[in-house]
Design a protein around this motif. Structure first.
Motif, PDB file in Angstrom:
ATOM      1  N   MET A   1      -4.281 -17.131 -17.087  1.00 34.79           N
ATOM      2  CA  MET A   1      -4.652 -16.768 -15.705  1.00 34.79           C
ATOM      3  C   MET A   1      -6.079 -16.242 -15.665  1.00 34.79           C
ATOM      4  SD  MET A   1      -1.359 -14.861 -14.107  1.00 34.79           S
ATOM      5  CE  MET A   1      -1.632 -14.954 -12.362  1.00 34.79           C
ATOM      6  N   THR A   2      -6.768 -16.567 -14.602  1.00 32.04           N
ATOM      7  CA  THR A   2      -8.145 -16.101 -14.502  1.00 32.04           C
ATOM      8  C   THR A   2      -8.153 -14.670 -13.953  1.00 32.04           C
ATOM      9  OG1 THR A   2      -8.360 -16.827 -12.232  1.00 32.04           O
ATOM     10  CG2 THR A   2      -8.920 -18.454 -13.951  1.00 32.04           C
ATOM     11  N   HIS A   3      -9.363 -14.094 -14.034  1.00 35.04           N
ATOM     12  CA  HIS A   3      -9.562 -12.740 -13.535  1.00 35.04           C
ATOM     13  C   HIS A   3      -9.156 -12.637 -12.052  1.00 35.04           C
ATOM     14  CE1 HIS A   3     -11.664  -8.951 -12.966  1.00 35.04           C
ATOM     15  NE2 HIS A   3     -12.359  -9.482 -11.986  1.00 35.04           N
ATOM     16  N   ASP A   4      -9.615 -13.623 -11.266  1.00 38.70           N
ATOM     17  CA  ASP A   4      -9.305 -13.604  -9.831  1.00 38.70           C
ATOM     18  C   ASP A   4      -7.806 -13.774  -9.557  1.00 38.70           C
ATOM     19  OD1 ASP A   4     -11.861 -13.199  -9.201  1.00 38.70           O
ATOM     20  OD2 ASP A   4     -12.321 -15.279  -8.631  1.00 38.70           O
ATOM     21  N   GLN A   5      -7.182 -14.647 -10.340  1.00 29.85           N
ATOM     22  CA  GLN A   5      -5.742 -14.874 -10.151  1.00 29.85           C
ATOM     23  C   GLN A   5      -4.945 -13.604 -10.421  1.00 29.85           C
ATOM     24  OE1 GLN A   5      -5.285 -18.248 -12.785  1.00 29.85           O
ATOM     25  NE2 GLN A   5      -4.945 -19.638 -11.051  1.00 29.85           N
ATOM     26  N   LEU A   6      -5.383 -12.868 -11.444  1.00 31.68           N
ATOM     27  CA  LEU A   6      -4.704 -11.608 -11.754  1.00 31.68           C
ATOM     28  C   LEU A   6      -4.831 -10.626 -10.598  1.00 31.68           C
ATOM     29  CD1 LEU A   6      -5.375 -10.684 -15.481  1.00 31.68           C
ATOM     30  CD2 LEU A   6      -3.188 -10.881 -14.344  1.00 31.68           C
ATOM     31  N   ILE A   7      -6.030 -10.588 -10.027  1.00 30.36           N
ATOM     32  CA  ILE A   7      -6.240  -9.680  -8.885  1.00 30.36           C
ATOM     33  C   ILE A   7      -5.320 -10.058  -7.735  1.00 30.36           C
ATOM     34  CG2 ILE A   7      -7.927  -8.923  -7.131  1.00 30.36           C
ATOM     35  CD1 ILE A   7     -10.084  -9.299  -9.323  1.00 30.36           C
ATOM     36  N   TYR A   8      -5.232 -11.375  -7.456  1.00 22.05           N
ATOM     37  CA  TYR A   8      -4.358 -11.833  -6.374  1.00 22.05           C
ATOM     38  C   TYR A   8      -2.899 -11.474  -6.651  1.00 22.05           C
ATOM     39  CZ  TYR A   8      -7.775 -14.436  -3.641  1.00 22.05           C
ATOM     40  OH  TYR A   8      -8.804 -14.776  -2.829  1.00 22.05           O
ATOM     41  N   LEU A   9      -2.519 -11.655  -7.901  1.00 22.18           N
ATOM     42  CA  LEU A   9      -1.129 -11.372  -8.271  1.00 22.18           C
ATOM     43  C   LEU A   9      -0.796  -9.899  -8.030  1.00 22.18           C
ATOM     44  CD1 LEU A   9       1.564 -12.275  -9.609  1.00 22.18           C
ATOM     45  CD2 LEU A   9       0.572 -11.591 -11.793  1.00 22.18           C
ATOM     46  N   PHE A  10      -1.677  -9.022  -8.499  1.00 23.77           N
ATOM     47  CA  PHE A  10      -1.401  -7.586  -8.337  1.00 23.77           C
ATOM     48  C   PHE A  10      -1.424  -7.176  -6.867  1.00 23.77           C
ATOM     49  CE2 PHE A  10      -3.139  -7.202 -12.845  1.00 23.77           C
ATOM     50  CZ  PHE A  10      -1.862  -7.263 -13.384  1.00 23.77           C
ATOM     51  N   LEU A  11      -2.355  -7.785  -6.118  1.00 22.28           N
ATOM     52  CA  LEU A  11      -2.418  -7.482  -4.673  1.00 22.28           C
ATOM     53  C   LEU A  11      -1.128  -7.927  -3.993  1.00 22.28           C
ATOM     54  CD1 LEU A  11      -6.074  -8.367  -3.619  1.00 22.28           C
ATOM     55  CD2 LEU A  11      -4.953  -6.143  -3.493  1.00 22.28           C
ATOM     56  N   CYS A  12      -0.665  -9.106  -4.389  1.00 18.20           N
ATOM     57  CA  CYS A  12       0.572  -9.649  -3.807  1.00 18.20           C
ATOM     58  C   CYS A  12       1.746  -8.717  -4.069  1.00 18.20           C
ATOM     59  CB  CYS A  12       0.811 -11.019  -4.411  1.00 18.20           C
ATOM     60  SG  CYS A  12       2.429 -11.651  -4.074  1.00 18.20           S
ATOM     61  N   LEU A  13       1.885  -8.295  -5.337  1.00 18.51           N
ATOM     62  CA  LEU A  13       2.996  -7.399  -5.687  1.00 18.51           C
ATOM     63  C   LEU A  13       2.887  -6.093  -4.915  1.00 18.51           C
ATOM     64  CD1 LEU A  13       3.186  -7.960  -9.561  1.00 18.51           C
ATOM     65  CD2 LEU A  13       4.743  -8.832  -7.818  1.00 18.51           C
ATOM     66  N   SER A  14       1.645  -5.616  -4.798  1.00 16.61           N
ATOM     67  CA  SER A  14       1.418  -4.361  -4.090  1.00 16.61           C
ATOM     68  C   SER A  14       1.818  -4.477  -2.620  1.00 16.61           C
ATOM     69  CB  SER A  14      -0.066  -3.982  -4.221  1.00 16.61           C
ATOM     70  OG  SER A  14      -0.370  -2.972  -3.324  1.00 16.61           O
ATOM     71  N   VAL A  15       1.371  -5.545  -1.971  1.00 18.65           N
ATOM     72  CA  VAL A  15       1.682  -5.741  -0.545  1.00 18.65           C
ATOM     73  C   VAL A  15       3.186  -5.876  -0.344  1.00 18.65           C
ATOM     74  CG1 VAL A  15       1.435  -7.355   1.395  1.00 18.65           C
ATOM     75  CG2 VAL A  15      -0.561  -6.719   0.049  1.00 18.65           C
ATOM     76  N   MET A  16       3.830  -6.621  -1.220  1.00 24.29           N
ATOM     77  CA  MET A  16       5.278  -6.829  -1.087  1.00 24.29           C
ATOM     78  C   MET A  16       6.038  -5.511  -1.233  1.00 24.29           C
ATOM     79  SD  MET A  16       5.648 -10.356  -3.216  1.00 24.29           S
ATOM     80  CE  MET A  16       7.381 -10.646  -3.096  1.00 24.29           C
ATOM     81  N   LEU A  17       5.678  -4.750  -2.255  1.00 25.63           N
ATOM     82  CA  LEU A  17       6.398  -3.496  -2.496  1.00 25.63           C
ATOM     83  C   LEU A  17       6.151  -2.485  -1.386  1.00 25.63           C
ATOM     84  CD1 LEU A  17       6.213  -2.695  -6.321  1.00 25.63           C
ATOM     85  CD2 LEU A  17       8.243  -2.963  -4.914  1.00 25.63           C
ATOM     86  N   LEU A  18       4.863  -2.347  -0.998  1.00 25.18           N
ATOM     87  CA  LEU A  18       4.531  -1.327   0.015  1.00 25.18           C
ATOM     88  C   LEU A  18       5.119  -1.679   1.381  1.00 25.18           C
ATOM     89  CD1 LEU A  18       0.836  -0.526  -0.985  1.00 25.18           C
ATOM     90  CD2 LEU A  18       2.856   0.896  -1.351  1.00 25.18           C
ATOM     91  N   SER A  19       4.948  -2.948   1.784  1.00 26.22           N
ATOM     92  CA  SER A  19       5.460  -3.329   3.111  1.00 26.22           C
ATOM     93  C   SER A  19       6.988  -3.268   3.130  1.00 26.22           C
ATOM     94  CB  SER A  19       4.972  -4.727   3.486  1.00 26.22           C
ATOM     95  OG  SER A  19       5.441  -5.655   2.521  1.00 26.22           O
ATOM     96  N   GLY A  20       7.594  -3.723   2.054  1.00 23.41           N
ATOM     97  CA  GLY A  20       9.055  -3.688   1.962  1.00 23.41           C
ATOM     98  C   GLY A  20       9.575  -2.265   2.073  1.00 23.41           C
ATOM     99  N   ARG A  21       8.910  -1.350   1.379  1.00 23.01           N
ATOM    100  CA  ARG A  21       9.378   0.038   1.384  1.00 23.01           C
ATOM    101  C   ARG A  21       9.193   0.677   2.763  1.00 23.01           C
ATOM    102  NH1 ARG A  21      12.932   2.230  -1.994  1.00 23.01           N
ATOM    103  NH2 ARG A  21      13.472   3.989  -0.717  1.00 23.01           N
ATOM    104  N   LEU A  22       7.982   0.451   3.329  1.00 17.79           N
ATOM    105  CA  LEU A  22       7.690   1.090   4.624  1.00 17.79           C
ATOM    106  C   LEU A  22       8.678   0.623   5.693  1.00 17.79           C
ATOM    107  CD1 LEU A  22       3.779   1.060   4.723  1.00 17.79           C
ATOM    108  CD2 LEU A  22       5.291   3.059   4.621  1.00 17.79           C
TER     109      LEU A  22
END
Lengths: 425, 294
Positions: A1-22
Motif C-alpha cells: 500500500m502506498t503512503h496515500d492509501q494508508l492515510i485514506y484507510l485510516f481516515l476511513c476507519l476513523s470516520v466509520m468509528l466516530l460517526s457510528g458511535r455518535l
C-alpha cells in the motif's frame, strides 16, 4: 500500500468509528439499539445520501476498489466473524440442558411456525422478491424461513427483565428456547450458504448438512473439552486479560478458517467456537466483558456502518416487499413465540409480550441478510427490506412491551402467580 | 408433573450405608459409627452380592468391633444391580441418608460410565453423603460450604447444612451465592445502557440477598457462625473450587431436579463439577417435599 492509501484507510476507519458511535449514542438516547445509529451513519455517508450528491466523497471515505477496498473487505469479514463469535458466547448450553424438554417444546413451536411460513412465502413468491443469483427456489425458501426464525437474545433478555421474569423458571425456558432457535437457525443458514457452494442436489445438501452437524457435535464435545483443558494453562502462563483475549479470538478465527475450508461459511465456525468458549468454566465475567466490549464497540460498528456504504437504501427500497417482509416477520414470530409461551404456562398478555420480545430480530438478522446478499441468495431489494424489518421489529419491542406492561398487566408478578407449577423443579 | 409430600429432609433418623469388601470397608464402618452417634440414627448396612458365610462372618465381626451391632441396626444382603438395589431399599425403608465411599477423582471412562457412589448421588430419592477420604480416626468437621442458589430446594439444603453443622459442632457454615456469568452477560449487551445493566444487576443481587436473608431467618442457626459469599462464575464449578480453596470438610449441594444421565456429564449439570473432582466430603440434600415424575 502506498503512503496515500494508508492515510485514506485510516481516515476511513476513523470516520466509520466516530460517526457510528455518535449516531449510535444519539439513537440510544431515543431508547433504540446502538446498531440503528451505526446503520444510519452508513446510510448518511454512503451512496444513499452523501454519495447521491457527492459520489466522489463517499468513494473517498469507503471504497470497494483497489487495495483499500480489499483491506476494508477483510476488516468487515473479520468483524462479522467476531460478531458471530460474541453471539455464540451468549448461547449457554447449560441453560438449554437445564430447561430440557420444556425448552425443546417452546423452541420447536417458536421455530417451526416462522420457518414454515417463511419457507412457503419464499417458495410461492420467489420471483416477486426480486432477482437473485441462487437460481434455486429451495435455497431461497430455506433462507426466508431461517430469516423469519432467528431472534435477538439480548432483546429477549431485556423483555424478560422488564416483565420481571428474567430470573424465573419461565424466563429461563424462554431464554433456552431462543438460544436453541438461534443454534438451529444458524445451522440451517450455514446449510443454505453451503448449498450455494456445493450445489443444491441431494448430495450437495447432505454433504453440507452432514459436515455442519458433525462439526457442531465435535466442537461442542471434544472442542469444548480441549478448550476447558487449555484455558487453565493459558491463565497460568499468559498475561491477563490480553492472553485470553488473543487465545479466544485465535480459536474463533481457527474455527472460521476450518469451516470455510470444508465448505460451510466461516461465520458458522466462529459461532460454534463462541458457544464452546462461552461454556467454559474458566471464563469469568471480567474476561467475557472484555471480549464483548472489544468486539461490540470496535468491530461491530465497522461492520454495521460499512453496510450503508455497500447498498443504496433509497434506490433499492421497495415498499411492497418491505411491508410483506415486516408483516410476515411479525405474524410468524408472534404466532410461534406467543404460542410457545402460552404452552409454557403464561397468560395471553404475557405471552404476547414474550412474542414481541422474541419478534425483535436485532443485529444478527442484518448479518444474516448481508451474508445472504453477498452469497447471491437474495436481491438488494429484499436485503433492504430485511434491514428495515430488523430495525422495525427491534424498535417496536420496547413500546409494545411498555403498552402491554403498563396496561392491565400486573408488573412484577411472581412466578407462582403466573404459573403454579413453575416452582416445581 | 406430580408432587407429593413425603418425609422432611432431616433429622437423619435412618441412615443406610453401602458396604463393599474394599480396602476402605473398615474406614467406612468407623465413619458410620460416628454418624450413628452424632445423629442418634438407626443404621442399615446394605451389601449387594451373593451371600458368603466367610464374608458374612467378617462383616458381622467388623460391625461388632465398631459398635454397630445394636438391635435397631440392620444388615441386608441383596443381589442385583447395586445401585438399583440400594435405591429401592432406601425407598422401601424410608431412609433419610445414604452413605457411600467415593474416590476423589475417577478415570474419564469410569466418570462417564459412573461408579456406584456417583450413580447413587445422581439418582437417589434421599440425601446422599459421599465420603471422599473415610478414616478410622475421627476427623472433626470444622468448615461447611453450602449452596445458596436461587432455587426452591435451597431453603431445605441450608436447613440441613445448619442441622449437620450443629450435630457435628462445626465452626462455621458458608453459604455461597453463585452469580451465573452467562445470565449476567445477557444484560450487558448494547440493548442496555451501562446504567441500566448495573441497575438490573443490582436488582438481581438485591433479590437474591433478600431471598437468602429470608432463608436464614427461618433457619434455626442459634449461635452458629453463618457467612455468605457471592462468587461470579459457572454454578456448580465455582462452589466446588471455593470448597477446595477453603479446605472445607463438607460441601452441601441441592439434589438434581431430575435423574442425571450421560448428557448431564457431556454438558455438565451443576452438580457434576463436584462429582468429577470431589473437593471434600459431599452431602447432596434431597428435599423430598416435591418429587418429580417425568
Amino acid at each position: 500500500m502506498t503512503h496515500d492509501q494508508l492515510i485514506y484507510l485510516f481516515l476511513c476507519l476513523s470516520v466509520m468509528l466516530l460517526s457510528g458511535r455518535l449516531l449510535g449514542e444519539f439513537f440510544r438516547k431515543l431508547r433504540m439499539p446502538l446498531v440503528v445509529g451505526e446503520l444510519v451513519a452508513g446510510i448518511i455517508l454512503g451512496p444513499t445520501i452523501l454519495g447521491h450528491y457527492y459520489p466522489y466523497l463517499t468513494e473517498h471515505i469507503f471504497t470497494t476498489k483497489g487495495n483499500i477496498g480489499l483491506v476494508l473487505q477483510g476488516i468487515t469479514s473479520m468483524s462479522v466473524v467476531m460478531l458471530l463469535f460474541a453471539a455464540g458466547m451468549e448461547v449457554e448450553l447449560a441453560i438449554i440442558r437445564q430447561q430440557g424438554k420444556t425448552a425443546l417444546k417452546a423452541s420447536f413451536v417458536g421455530l417451526i411456525i416462522p420457518l414454515v411460513l417463511g419457507f412457503f412465502v419464499g417458495r410461492e413468491f420467489y420471483h416477486w422478491f426480486g432477482e437473485n443469483n441462487s437460481g434455486n427456489i429451495l435455497v431461497f425458501s430455506l433462507f426466508m424461513g431461517t430469516a423469519m426464525a432467528i431472534s435477538a437474545l439480548p432483546i429477549i433478555a431485556r423483555t424478560l427483565m422488564d416483565l420481571n421474569l428474567f430470573k424465573t423458571k419461565i424466563g429461563m425456558i424462554i431464554i433456552a428456547a431462543a438460544m436453541l432457535d438461534d443454534l438451529v437457525g444458524w445451522i440451517l443458514f450455514s446449510v443454505v450458504l453451503g448449498m450455494m457452494n456445493t450445489g443444491v442436489g441431494s448430495w450437495g445438501f447432505l454433504y453440507t448438512l452432514g459436515f455442519t452437524v458433525l462439526f457442531t457435535l465435535l466442537m461442542l464435545t471434544g472442542g469444548r473439552f480441549i478448550i476447558n483443558k487449555f484455558l487453565p494453562w493459558a491463565k497460568r502462563k499468559l498475561s491477563w486479560p490480553g492472553g485470553i483475549l488473543a487465545i479466544s479470538l485465535g480459536f474463533a478465527f481457527l474455527g472460521a478458517a476450518f469451516t470455510e475450508k470444508i465448505g460451510i461459511h466461516a461465520i458458522f465456525g466462529a459461532f460454534i467456537v463462541g458457544i464452546a468458549f462461552g461454556d467454559s468454566v474458566h471464563l469469568n465475567e471480567k474476561t467475557r466483558d472484555i471480549i464483548h466490549q472489544f468486539i461490540t464497540n470496535i468491530f461491530a460498528p465497522l461492520f454495521f456502518v460499512s453496510i450503508g456504504f455497500k447498498i443504496n437504501f433509497v434506490a433499492n427500497f421497495d415498499l411492497s416487499i418491505t411491508l410483506v417482509v415486516i408483516v410476515l416477520a411479525i405474524v410468524s414470530k408472534l404466532l410461534g413465540a406467543g404460542l410457545g409461551a402460552l404452552w409454557g404456562g403464561l397468560k395471553l398478555k404475557e405471552a404476547m409480550a414474550v412474542g414481541f420480545g422474541m419478534n425483535a430480530r436485532g443485529a444478527m438478522e442484518i448479518v444474516l441478510g448481508l451474508l445472504a446478499l453477498q452469497a447471491g441468495v437474495i436481491s438488494e431489494q429484499l436485503f433492504v427490506a430485511i434491514v428495515i424489518m430488523a430495525v422495525v421489529t427491534s424498535v417496536m419491542a420496547g413500546p409494545m412491551l411498555q403498552y402491554l406492561i403498563t396496561g392491565e398487566m400486573k408488573v412484577g408478578v411472581s412466578l407462582k402467580e403466573i404459573n403454579p407449577l413453575s416452582t416445581d423443579d | 408433573m406430580t408432587s407429593e409430600v413425603t418425609k422432611a429432609p432431616y433429622p437423619f433418623q435412618r441412615i443406610a450405608v453401602a458396604v463393599a469388601f474394599s480396602p476402605r470397608v473398615e474406614a467406612i464402618l468407623a465413619e458410620s459409627k460416628r454418624l450413628q452417634d452424632l445423629f442418634k440414627a438407626e443404621m442399615i448396612f446394605i451389601h449387594v452380592g451373593e451371600k458368603n458365610l466367610q464374608q458374612e462372618q467378617y462383616l458381622k465381626h467388623l460391625l461388632h468391633r465398631f459398635g454397630l451391632d445394636a438391635p435397631a441396626n440392620q444388615l441386608l444382603w441383596e443381589v442385583g444391580d447395586p445401585v438399583e438395589v440400594i435405591i429401592d431399599k432406601c425407598k422401601e425403608l424410608e431412609v433419610d441418608l445414604v452413605v457411600a465411599g467415593a474416590l476423589e477423582k475417577e478415570s474419564l471412562l469410569k466418570y462417564f460410565l459412573g461408579s456406584v457412589a456417583r450413580k447413587l448421588s445422581r439418582r437417589a430419592k434421599c440425601s446422599v453423603l459421599m465420603l471422599r477420604e473415610p478414616d478410622i480416626l475421627s476427623k472433626p468437621v470444622k468448615r461447611i460450604v453450602v449452596e445458596g442458589s436461587d432455587h426452591p430446594k435451597t431453603v431445605n439444603t441450608v436447613d440441613v447444612a445448619v442441622y449437620v453443622a450443629k450435630q457435628t459442632h462445626a465452626d462455621d457454615v458458608t453459604i455461597v451465592q453463585e452469580s451465573d456469568v452467562s445470565k449476567m452477560a445477557l444484560i450487558r449487551s448494547d440493548v442496555f445502557s451501562d446504567e441500566e445493566s448495573e441497575e438490573h444487576k443490582e436488582k438481581i443481587f438485591e433479590d437474591e440477598n433478600k431471598r437468602l436473608d429470608d432463608i436464614l431467618k427461618c433457619a434455626d442457626c442459634g449461635t452458629l457462625k453463618v457467612n455468605v459469599e457471592r462468587i461470579d462464575g459457572k454454578p456448580g464449578y465455582v462452589i466446588t473450587q471455593y470448597a477446595r480453596e477453603q479446605k472445607a470438610d463438607l460441601l452441601v449441594l441441592n439434589s438434581p431436579d431430575t435423574k442425571l444421565n450421560l448428557i448431564d456429564r457431556v454438558f455438565p449439570h451443576d452438580i457434576e463439577y463436584a462429582l468429577a473432582d470431589l473437593p471434600c466430603d459431599l452431602l447432596i440434600v434431597h428435599s423430598r417435599v416435591q418429587e418429580l415424575s417425568e
